[in-house]
Design a protein around this motif. Structure first.
Motif, PDB file in Angstrom:
ATOM      1  N   TYR B  33      -5.560  -1.874  -5.456  1.00  0.00           N
ATOM      2  CA  TYR B  33      -5.161  -1.889  -6.690  1.00  0.00           C
ATOM      3  C   TYR B  33      -6.053  -2.211  -7.880  1.00  0.00           C
ATOM      4  O   TYR B  33      -7.187  -2.906  -7.451  1.00  0.00           O
ATOM      5  CB  TYR B  33      -4.001  -2.769  -7.031  1.00  0.00           C
ATOM      6  CG  TYR B  33      -4.069  -4.131  -6.635  1.00  0.00           C
ATOM      7  CD1 TYR B  33      -4.240  -5.178  -7.654  1.00  0.00           C
ATOM      8  CD2 TYR B  33      -4.073  -4.825  -5.556  1.00  0.00           C
ATOM      9  CE1 TYR B  33      -4.550  -6.410  -7.382  1.00  0.00           C
ATOM     10  CE2 TYR B  33      -4.248  -6.040  -5.023  1.00  0.00           C
ATOM     11  CZ  TYR B  33      -4.352  -6.980  -6.038  1.00  0.00           C
ATOM     12  OH  TYR B  33      -4.497  -8.133  -5.799  1.00  0.00           O
ATOM     13  N   PRO B  34      -5.949  -1.915  -9.165  1.00  0.00           N
ATOM     14  CA  PRO B  34      -7.011  -2.246  -9.978  1.00  0.00           C
ATOM     15  C   PRO B  34      -7.115  -3.839 -10.206  1.00  0.00           C
ATOM     16  O   PRO B  34      -6.216  -4.498  -9.945  1.00  0.00           O
ATOM     17  CB  PRO B  34      -6.286  -1.632 -11.482  1.00  0.00           C
ATOM     18  CG  PRO B  34      -5.519  -0.572 -10.888  1.00  0.00           C
ATOM     19  CD  PRO B  34      -4.863  -1.258  -9.606  1.00  0.00           C
ATOM     20  N   ASN B  54      -7.175   5.356  -7.981  1.00  0.00           N
ATOM     21  CA  ASN B  54      -6.697   4.732  -9.468  1.00  0.00           C
ATOM     22  C   ASN B  54      -7.955   5.642 -10.153  1.00  0.00           C
ATOM     23  O   ASN B  54      -9.168   5.058  -9.714  1.00  0.00           O
ATOM     24  CB  ASN B  54      -6.702   3.584  -9.728  1.00  0.00           C
ATOM     25  CG  ASN B  54      -5.215   3.283  -9.291  1.00  0.00           C
ATOM     26  OD1 ASN B  54      -4.942   2.975  -8.160  1.00  0.00           O
ATOM     27  ND2 ASN B  54      -4.552   3.099 -10.448  1.00  0.00           N
ATOM     28  N   VAL B  58      -8.712   4.606 -17.385  1.00  0.00           N
ATOM     29  CA  VAL B  58      -7.725   4.230 -18.214  1.00  0.00           C
ATOM     30  C   VAL B  58      -7.643   2.871 -19.181  1.00  0.00           C
ATOM     31  O   VAL B  58      -7.236   2.922 -20.024  1.00  0.00           O
ATOM     32  CB  VAL B  58      -6.286   4.449 -17.572  1.00  0.00           C
ATOM     33  CG1 VAL B  58      -6.037   3.351 -16.618  1.00  0.00           C
ATOM     34  CG2 VAL B  58      -5.031   4.750 -18.541  1.00  0.00           C
ATOM     35  N   ARG B 238       0.044  12.289  -9.290  1.00  0.00           N
ATOM     36  CA  ARG B 238       0.124  11.363  -8.159  1.00  0.00           C
ATOM     37  C   ARG B 238       1.287  10.179  -8.653  1.00  0.00           C
ATOM     38  O   ARG B 238       2.058   9.682  -7.600  1.00  0.00           O
ATOM     39  CB  ARG B 238      -1.222  10.389  -7.901  1.00  0.00           C
ATOM     40  CG  ARG B 238      -0.972   9.187  -6.888  1.00  0.00           C
ATOM     41  CD  ARG B 238      -2.498   8.436  -6.675  1.00  0.00           C
ATOM     42  NE  ARG B 238      -2.788   7.629  -7.907  1.00  0.00           N
ATOM     43  CZ  ARG B 238      -2.111   6.257  -8.008  1.00  0.00           C
ATOM     44  NH1 ARG B 238      -1.441   5.583  -7.356  1.00  0.00           N
ATOM     45  NH2 ARG B 238      -2.763   5.655  -9.382  1.00  0.00           N
ATOM     46  N   VAL B 239       1.439   9.698  -9.859  1.00  0.00           N
ATOM     47  CA  VAL B 239       2.286   8.820 -10.193  1.00  0.00           C
ATOM     48  C   VAL B 239       3.537   9.157 -10.500  1.00  0.00           C
ATOM     49  O   VAL B 239       4.583   8.420 -10.660  1.00  0.00           O
ATOM     50  CB  VAL B 239       1.726   7.815 -11.263  1.00  0.00           C
ATOM     51  CG1 VAL B 239       0.507   7.174 -10.910  1.00  0.00           C
ATOM     52  CG2 VAL B 239       1.741   8.494 -12.541  1.00  0.00           C
TER      53      VAL B 239
END
Ligand code: SF4
Ligand code: SF4
Ligand code: SF4
Ligand code: SF4
Ligand code: SF4
Lengths: 344, 288
Positions: B33-34, B54, B58, B238-239
């Motif tokens: 995860y970020p 990810n 963004v 994807r999300v």
């Protein structure tokens, strides 16, 4: 507790009879995305091992968008026309305990001062046939929020697979008893002691935290920097709230249908959107994502508990499985628990 | 991994960057995860592998990071495309980003999958930027990977063959599912508007209701706004919790941009943006 037995074959006949009796049958879809209506008992696919769908069945009792009334500008004033309340009789078939509980939880806020007839009518017209759950992944945490894979809390009837082709079904509520009455010929008498044995053999997700500890920690640590970690990576979308079985916020907007008429809509809204708290003046009391994320956690584990004595979370793990940036609410609760234990 | 961590430590310790936007491991599973690294200890948590799907670009335009000094970012080739596009659209200053470019061997399409030919993300099929086009440091090596056939291209062709009514039906069935969670927008590095048109209320241009009409307006306006700008990172699809094939729309628009204007977004700092430039020689005949 009353218990019956039914074969898979008879369960299909049961579904068929329900369809004939004008019930709408709603099931997890085969793609694992959402719940859908079936029109034929052949489509009945239920299993205790299914992964929770990406979206819950909330949409059927609390619509993502619905008109609350219509308006018409006439020469002599504005005419208001009520929106029809749905009379559809719905059966949620094979719901996991973490979905089954959702109607009861939301019901508290929708009957707190104003009684929301849109929700209430649909809730009253719903029968929840819950089912024991044998799906597990790292995001499930029902046992940390007073539920469990064998909990019939929220179900009217509760299915327990006894082998591949046979089920026991517990009659949980009076509503469930009345509902099943006309179809009893399809069922045999069961013995709750046998299913109690099955329950004992089910392995439970490990309990990760004490919700009471989370509640009191939040109360004392409103400004804690812990929330910044999720806050700075959270993207502020509505995924978590919209797939959640118990998130219930909505927005009211008008929609025109022409120059002189329109309708007032009730639409899902989410506390993670920056627009959610934006005032007309331009001031936004929750002006960053950390504050918004804190709101999400606080509403679920503190405010709702304080007000309604109910955790606003069933531990289904949906929000975490679907979060674009991997924010895992179960993990966050666990971390808060250890923060509280270490008194920081 | 060590190479990445060492580089990150060096950059943080000698103050080249203020912080590094990277990936860290999830909680006992494959996912990453970020993760924002601010010191040497954080740098030791950075990872890079096929689960780093990810597109971290963004974060570059977000209030928390933008204009706060030089930001380090761990970026794959596709992510760098977004960074290039953001620089060209004047959203970030080229001197305020330090790109730790990652030589990339593909990413998984679903985070709970193991990495195999069949689970390679759509965006990685025929990828031309496995070594990023722009970077300040380059980490790792590329190797050959087995790629499945490009089914997205096929799907687009199939829908193109349908008549207008059937195409409408196809998209109606897809858009009906949309719940307006705006995850597609929030995750998109190029959806950076401070006020999205769907959030404008005076007047309200786009109905906020998630009925089919409102959903059509939303999904089509988004496709338009990303035309000639989408760099194809596939994050929106994807999300999307409702599995709407958003990449079909985006890919189709980029095919048109390529065909009509010989333009691809995010490829080089030297080619000016498509919608930001006017050229007397631009073809006009597609406007009907
Ligand atoms: S789904 Fe994840 S990124 Fe989106 S608002 Fe919820 S926590 Fe934030
Ligand atoms: S907050 Fe997340 S885990 Fe809890 S009920 Fe909602 S979707 Fe499920
Ligand atoms: S698109 Fe290319 S650079 Fe991006 S993850 Fe796939 S292989 Fe790597
Ligand atoms: S529209 Fe989708 S594929 Fe294109 S840049 Fe945005 S997130 Fe990536
Ligand atoms: S992510 Fe999917 S469901 Fe959410 S707004 Fe975008 S298209 Fe609609």
């Amino acid at each position: 507790m009353d218990e019956k037995l039914i074969t898979l074959n008879n369960l299909k006949i049961f579904a068929e009879e329900l369809l004939k009796a004008n019930y709408t049958l709603i099931l997890q879809d085969k793609q694992g995305i959402r719940w859908e209506k079936i029109s034929n008992s052949d489509e009945l696919h239920i299993s205790s091992k299914l992964k929770p769908t990406k979206a819950s069945f909330k949409e059927f009792v609390f619509s993502k968008t619905e008109p609350i009334f219509y308006f018409n500008n006439k020469n002599d004033g504005v005419e208001l026309i009520d929106s029809n309340l749905s009379a559809e009789k719905m059966v949620f078939f094979g719901s996991k305990p973490c979905d089954a509980k959702s109607i009861n939880i939301m019901s508290k806020v929708f009957n707190w001062d104003y009684k929301d007839n849109f929700f209430n009518t649909k809730a009253e017209n719903s029968i929840v046939i819950g089912m024991l759950c044998e799906y597990r992944d790292e995001f499930c945490f029902c046992t940390s929020v007073n539920l469990s894979p064998v909990s019939s809390d929220g179900s009217d009837l509760f299915l327990i697979p006894t082998d591949e082709n046979n089920f026991a079904i517990r009659i949980v509520t009076e509503k469930g008893r009345e509902f099943i009455q006309p179809f009893l010929k399809l069922f045999a008498e069961g013995n709750p002691e046998t299913t109690d044995q099955i329950f004992k053999k089910i392995n439970l997700p490990e309990k990760g935290f004490e919700s009471e500890v989370i509640r009191s920690w939040i109360g004392n640590n409103f400004e804690h920097k812990y929330f910044e970690r999720a806050g700075e990576i959270c993207l502020g979308c509505g995924q978590c709230a919209f797939v959640c079985p118990v998130c219930h916020c909505f927005d009211i907007v008008d929609e025109e249908c022409g120059y002189s008429c329109g309708r007032r809509m009730k639409n899902w809204d989410a506390c993670q959107f920056s627009l959610f708290t934006l005032h007309g003046s331009g001031h936004n009391p929750r002006h960053n994502q950390t504050q918004r994320y804190r709101q999400r956690i606080s509403h679920k584990f503190k405010y709702y508990v304080d007000k309604f004595d109910e955790i606003l979370c069933t531990g289904c793990g949906r929000c975490s499985r679907g979060c674009p940036v991997g924010i895992d609410i179960g993990q966050i609760a666990k971390e808060v628990h250890s923060l509280a234990a270490n008194k920081v | 991994m060590n190479e990445l961590r060492e580089k990150a430590k060096e950059l943080l310790l000698n103050n080249t960057v203020k912080l590094i936007i990277g990936y860290a491991n999830g909680n006992g599973h494959n996912r990453t995860y970020p993760f924002i690294a601010r010191n040497a200890a954080d740098a030791n948590r950075l990872v890079f592998n096929e689960y780093c799907v990810n597109n971290l670009a963004v974060y570059l335009t977000r209030k928390e990071f933008k204009g706060k000094g030089i930001i380090g970012i761990v970026a794959k080739g596709c992510d760098v495309k977004a960074i290039i596009q953001l620089i060209q659209e004047n959203q970030i200053n080229k001197d305020e980003v330090y790109i730790i470019g990652m030589n990339c061997n593909g990413a998984v399409n679903q985070l709970d999958n193991s990495f195999e030919k069949t689970t390679l993300a759509q965006k990685c099929i025929n990828c031309t930027v496995r070594t990023p086009a722009l970077y300040h440091a380059l980490i790792g090596t590329t190797k050959d990977i087995e790629e499945p056939a490009d089914t997205l291209g096929e799907k687009i062709k199939e829908v193109e063959k349908l008549n207008a009514d059937s195409r409408w039906d196809f998209w109606e069935a897809q858009f009906e599912k949309c719940i307006k969670c705006y995850a597609c927008r929030q995750v998109c590095p190029l959806c950076y508007c401070e006020q999205c048109i769907v959030d404008k209320t005076v007047p309200r241009w786009i109905e906020s209701s998630a009925h089919t009409r409102g959903n059509f307006s939303w999904n089509i306006i988004r496709a338009f706004h990303l035309s000639g700008r989408c760099i194809g990172c596939g994050e929106c699809e994807r999300v999307c919790p409702m599995d709407i094939p958003l990449s079909m729309l985006n890919r189709k628009m980029s095919i048109i941009a390529k065909k009509e204007f010989d333009y691809s977004a995010g490829v080089s700092l030297d080619s000016p943006t498509l919608v930001g430039t006017y050229n007397m020689k631009d073809r006009q005949d597609f406007i009907k």
